[in-house]
Design a protein around this motif. Structure first.
Motif, PDB file in Angstrom:
ATOM      1  N   MET A 124       3.387 -15.175   4.044  1.00  0.00           N
ATOM      2  CA  MET A 124       3.704 -14.487   2.789  1.00  0.00           C
ATOM      3  C   MET A 124       2.442 -14.156   2.011  1.00  0.00           C
ATOM      4  O   MET A 124       2.302 -13.062   1.447  1.00  0.00           O
ATOM      5  N   GLN A 125       1.488 -15.103   1.978  1.00  0.00           N
ATOM      6  CA  GLN A 125       0.237 -14.851   1.267  1.00  0.00           C
ATOM      7  C   GLN A 125      -0.578 -13.750   1.944  1.00  0.00           C
ATOM      8  O   GLN A 125      -1.158 -12.894   1.269  1.00  0.00           O
ATOM      9  N   GLU A 126      -0.598 -13.760   3.260  1.00  0.00           N
ATOM     10  CA  GLU A 126      -1.329 -12.721   3.994  1.00  0.00           C
ATOM     11  C   GLU A 126      -0.740 -11.345   3.711  1.00  0.00           C
ATOM     12  O   GLU A 126      -1.470 -10.379   3.462  1.00  0.00           O
ATOM     13  N   GLU A 127       0.596 -11.256   3.737  1.00  0.00           N
ATOM     14  CA  GLU A 127       1.253  -9.980   3.473  1.00  0.00           C
ATOM     15  C   GLU A 127       1.058  -9.537   2.020  1.00  0.00           C
ATOM     16  O   GLU A 127       0.917  -8.347   1.732  1.00  0.00           O
ATOM     17  N   LEU A 128       1.047 -10.503   1.100  1.00  0.00           N
ATOM     18  CA  LEU A 128       0.831 -10.184  -0.304  1.00  0.00           C
ATOM     19  C   LEU A 128      -0.546  -9.570  -0.509  1.00  0.00           C
ATOM     20  O   LEU A 128      -0.692  -8.530  -1.169  1.00  0.00           O
ATOM     21  N   VAL A 129      -1.572 -10.188   0.061  1.00  0.00           N
ATOM     22  CA  VAL A 129      -2.936  -9.670  -0.090  1.00  0.00           C
ATOM     23  C   VAL A 129      -3.075  -8.327   0.613  1.00  0.00           C
ATOM     24  O   VAL A 129      -3.774  -7.425   0.126  1.00  0.00           O
ATOM     25  N   ARG A 130      -2.389  -8.159   1.740  1.00  0.00           N
ATOM     26  CA  ARG A 130      -2.432  -6.877   2.445  1.00  0.00           C
ATOM     27  C   ARG A 130      -1.829  -5.770   1.583  1.00  0.00           C
ATOM     28  O   ARG A 130      -2.358  -4.662   1.496  1.00  0.00           O
ATOM     29  N   MET A 131      -0.699  -6.064   0.939  1.00  0.00           N
ATOM     30  CA  MET A 131      -0.064  -5.071   0.068  1.00  0.00           C
ATOM     31  C   MET A 131      -0.978  -4.726  -1.120  1.00  0.00           C
ATOM     32  O   MET A 131      -1.150  -3.562  -1.473  1.00  0.00           O
ATOM     33  N   ILE A 132      -1.572  -5.753  -1.725  1.00  0.00           N
ATOM     34  CA  ILE A 132      -2.476  -5.522  -2.854  1.00  0.00           C
ATOM     35  C   ILE A 132      -3.669  -4.671  -2.417  1.00  0.00           C
ATOM     36  O   ILE A 132      -4.057  -3.725  -3.109  1.00  0.00           O
ATOM     37  N   SER A 133      -4.213  -4.968  -1.248  1.00  0.00           N
ATOM     38  CA  SER A 133      -5.354  -4.203  -0.737  1.00  0.00           C
ATOM     39  C   SER A 133      -4.976  -2.749  -0.472  1.00  0.00           C
ATOM     40  O   SER A 133      -5.747  -1.829  -0.770  1.00  0.00           O
ATOM     41  N   THR A 134      -3.785  -2.540   0.076  1.00  0.00           N
ATOM     42  CA  THR A 134      -3.317  -1.177   0.369  1.00  0.00           C
ATOM     43  C   THR A 134      -3.248  -0.333  -0.889  1.00  0.00           C
ATOM     44  O   THR A 134      -3.582   0.859  -0.881  1.00  0.00           O
ATOM     45  N   ASN A 135      -2.816  -0.933  -1.988  1.00  0.00           N
ATOM     46  CA  ASN A 135      -2.649  -0.190  -3.238  1.00  0.00           C
ATOM     47  C   ASN A 135      -3.943  -0.018  -4.019  1.00  0.00           C
ATOM     48  O   ASN A 135      -4.177   1.034  -4.616  1.00  0.00           O
ATOM     49  N   LEU A 136      -4.783  -1.045  -4.032  1.00  0.00           N
ATOM     50  CA  LEU A 136      -5.964  -1.013  -4.900  1.00  0.00           C
ATOM     51  C   LEU A 136      -7.180  -0.387  -4.242  1.00  0.00           C
ATOM     52  O   LEU A 136      -7.911   0.374  -4.881  1.00  0.00           O
ATOM     53  N   PHE A 137      -7.422  -0.720  -2.987  1.00  0.00           N
ATOM     54  CA  PHE A 137      -8.657  -0.298  -2.343  1.00  0.00           C
ATOM     55  C   PHE A 137      -8.503   1.142  -1.858  1.00  0.00           C
ATOM     56  O   PHE A 137      -7.907   1.417  -0.817  1.00  0.00           O
ATOM     57  N   ARG A 138      -9.073   2.048  -2.637  1.00  0.00           N
ATOM     58  CA  ARG A 138      -8.919   3.471  -2.418  1.00  0.00           C
ATOM     59  C   ARG A 138     -10.217   4.168  -2.790  1.00  0.00           C
ATOM     60  O   ARG A 138     -11.084   3.576  -3.431  1.00  0.00           O
ATOM     61  N   CYS A 139     -10.341   5.410  -2.417  1.00  0.00           N
ATOM     62  CA  CYS A 139     -11.496   6.202  -2.840  1.00  0.00           C
ATOM     63  C   CYS A 139     -11.309   6.602  -4.302  1.00  0.00           C
ATOM     64  O   CYS A 139     -10.274   7.169  -4.654  1.00  0.00           O
ATOM     65  N   LEU A 140     -12.259   6.285  -5.126  1.00  0.00           N
ATOM     66  CA  LEU A 140     -12.171   6.664  -6.534  1.00  0.00           C
ATOM     67  C   LEU A 140     -12.389   8.168  -6.681  1.00  0.00           C
ATOM     68  O   LEU A 140     -13.142   8.768  -5.910  1.00  0.00           O
ATOM     69  N   PRO A 141     -11.724   8.786  -7.659  1.00  0.00           N
ATOM     70  CA  PRO A 141     -11.915  10.229  -7.856  1.00  0.00           C
ATOM     71  C   PRO A 141     -13.353  10.531  -8.258  1.00  0.00           C
ATOM     72  O   PRO A 141     -14.046   9.667  -8.805  1.00  0.00           O
ATOM     73  N   PRO A 142     -13.830  11.760  -7.994  1.00  0.00           N
ATOM     74  CA  PRO A 142     -15.216  12.105  -8.370  1.00  0.00           C
ATOM     75  C   PRO A 142     -15.436  11.919  -9.864  1.00  0.00           C
ATOM     76  O   PRO A 142     -14.554  12.184 -10.680  1.00  0.00           O
TER      77      PRO A 142
END
Length: 475
Positions: A124-142
């Motif tokens: 559950m913790q692994e999946e939670l961190v994976r979901m958080i990473s999917t949403n937060l870790f992105r390319c920032l706009p210019p």
């Protein structure tokens, strides 16, 4: 923060038992998001037991508190899968229903993690961190300057606000609650909140949205406090951000927030201070005075510098010489900031360290006193209003007055601003009261130098006159 829609009786924390991982999915009814019906149960139910989860489909699932304890962890993971679906938040109408389902799911997960009513196992913790990473870790706009080519300082009323923030805020809140949770086992969590995760968090500090940077600051600070094994790595990673900012880009939105974290970290340094911490002061903090945009983070930087001097007063000489190295020449606003910081440092400086740097220090203060910009001259003269600094000056007046006497005399007879003229008169009187004999001796030497200088000017004019006469004869 969105409120949770509560249904039925809430299960108590005492019932929270970590169940074994089942071999089959439980019989739980779900409503597909594409259906028109709004109720949680339809005439033709789709169950978790007989349906293959589609990661691209957003479903309405039962509340975790409405299912049996043995089924909660499976439903928890299904909800995390739903939250991994990405949406375009620049269009408020598109996928509005799916976005609302995801929002409610995130809100429920926040409440669950905060209350601790369902203890999370490793999966559950692994999946939670994976979901958080999917949403937060992105390319920032210019950045705005990259779009316009502008090199100027951005105005506050043009501050960028991410349209997806209402959604991102929930994900950040969930991460914060997870890091702060008393139920979290740090030995397990450090496998998922690892060095790679920390580096990606640091990349997000360059976000133009101040709300995002505020959450990042709080979360990284909590991670630093909770995971001792990560502390050296986090400090080095922040150092690398500073180095790139100072020596390469001179553009970064999160320097102030990173310095706020370090202000708390420096406050907790044990004595005697480690050599690596002193190197951090010399190689990162002091060079942060160099960039043109130092005013954006100077308050936080000044606090960190003052913390070092308070921890170890012997560092005052290093700090003062560092300030003098990066002292601005033509930027008057920046010079006022330096004078403010200099006063804070001098308040923590002891006589021995003061004596080591007083010659270059008062040569620079003499130049600041004679600045045609009245705010710079005023701020430099205000140093004599500080009792501790005046005491240090009085102890070393025989070395200081000969340096500062001529700039004071120039102000008395040549500065255009009346306020600066008045402050100069006060400082001059203060030196006279400290040591009248020394003052008269400096005044005599100054008059002799002035007379000698006028004689040189007369001699120069006479030489030019002779040259002109000789040129006339040649013609």
């Amino acid at each position: 923060m969105f409120k949770i829609i509560k249904r039925g009786k809430k299960s108590s924390k005492g019932d929270a038992v970590e169940p074994p991982i089942p071999t089959s999915l439980p019989n739980v009814t779900a409503d597909h998001a594409s259906r028109i019906a709004t109720s949680a149960v339809t005439s033709q139910p789709v169950t978790l037991a007989n349906a293959t989860p589609d990661p691209s489909v957003v479903e309405v699932l039962p509340l975790l508190k409405e299912v049996a304890l043995s089924d909660r962890h499976v439903l928890f993971i299904r909800k995390l899968q739903i939250c991994c679906v990405q949406f375009d938040f620049s269009d408020t109408v598109k996928c509005a229903r799916q976005k609302e389902i995801k929002r409610q799911t995130l809100t429920e997960l926040i409440d669950l993690v905060q209350s601790g009513s369902c203890k999370m196992n490793e999966i559950m913790q692994e999946e939670l961190v994976r979901m958080i990473s999917t949403n937060l870790f992105r390319c920032l706009p210019p950045a705005s300057h990259e779009n316009t080519g502008s090199e100027g300082v951005e105005e506050e009323d043009e501050m960028y606000l991410d349209p997806s923030w209402p959604h991102l805020q929930l994900v950040y809140e969930l991460l914060l609650r997870y890091v702060m949770s008393s139920e979290m086992d740090t030995k397990v969590a450090k496998r998922y909140l690892d060095h790679s995760f920390v580096l990606k968090l640091l990349d997000l500090f360059d976000s133009e949205d101040p709300r995002e940077r505020e959450y990042l600051k709080t979360i990284l600070h909590r991670i630093y406090g909770k995971f001792m094994v990560h502390r050296p790595f986090i400090r080095n990673a922040i150092n690398n951000v500073f180095y790139r900012f100072i020596f390469e880009t001179e553009r970064h939105n999160g320097i102030g927030e990173l310095l706020e974290i370090l202000g708390s970290v420096i406050n907790g340094f044990a004595l005697p201070m480690k050599e690596e911490h002193k190197l951090f002061l010399v190689r990162a903090l002091i060079p942060l005075h160099k960039p043109k945009c130092v005013s954006a983070y100077h308050h936080q930087l000044s606090y960190c510098i003052a913390q070092f001097v308070e921890k170890d007063y012997r560092l005052a000489d290093i700090v003062i010489r560092g300030l003098l190295k990066y002292w601005p020449i033509t930027n008057c606003g920046k010079e006022v900031l330096f004078l403010n910081e200099l006063e804070e440092v001098l308040e923590g400086t002891q006589p021995a360290e003061f004596q080591r740097c007083l010659v270059p220090l008062f040569k620079q203060l003499g130049r600041s006193i004679n600045s045609p910009h009245f705010q710079v001259a005023e701020r430099a003269l205000f140093l004599w209003n500080n009792e501790h600094i005046v005491d240090l000056i009085a102890q070393n007046r025989r070395a200081i007055l000969p340096i500062i006497f001529e700039p004071l005399e120039r102000n008395m007879f040549g500065h255009w601003n009346q306020a600066v003229h008045g402050l100069t008169s006060n400082v001059r009187r203060m030196f006279l009261e400290m040591d009248s004999e020394l003052f008269e001796e400096c005044e005599k030497q100054h008059n002799e130098r002035a007379a000698g200088a006028s004689g040189v000017v007369e001699q120069r004019e006479l030489t030019w006159k002779k040259l002109e006469e000789a040129a006339e004869l040649i013609r």
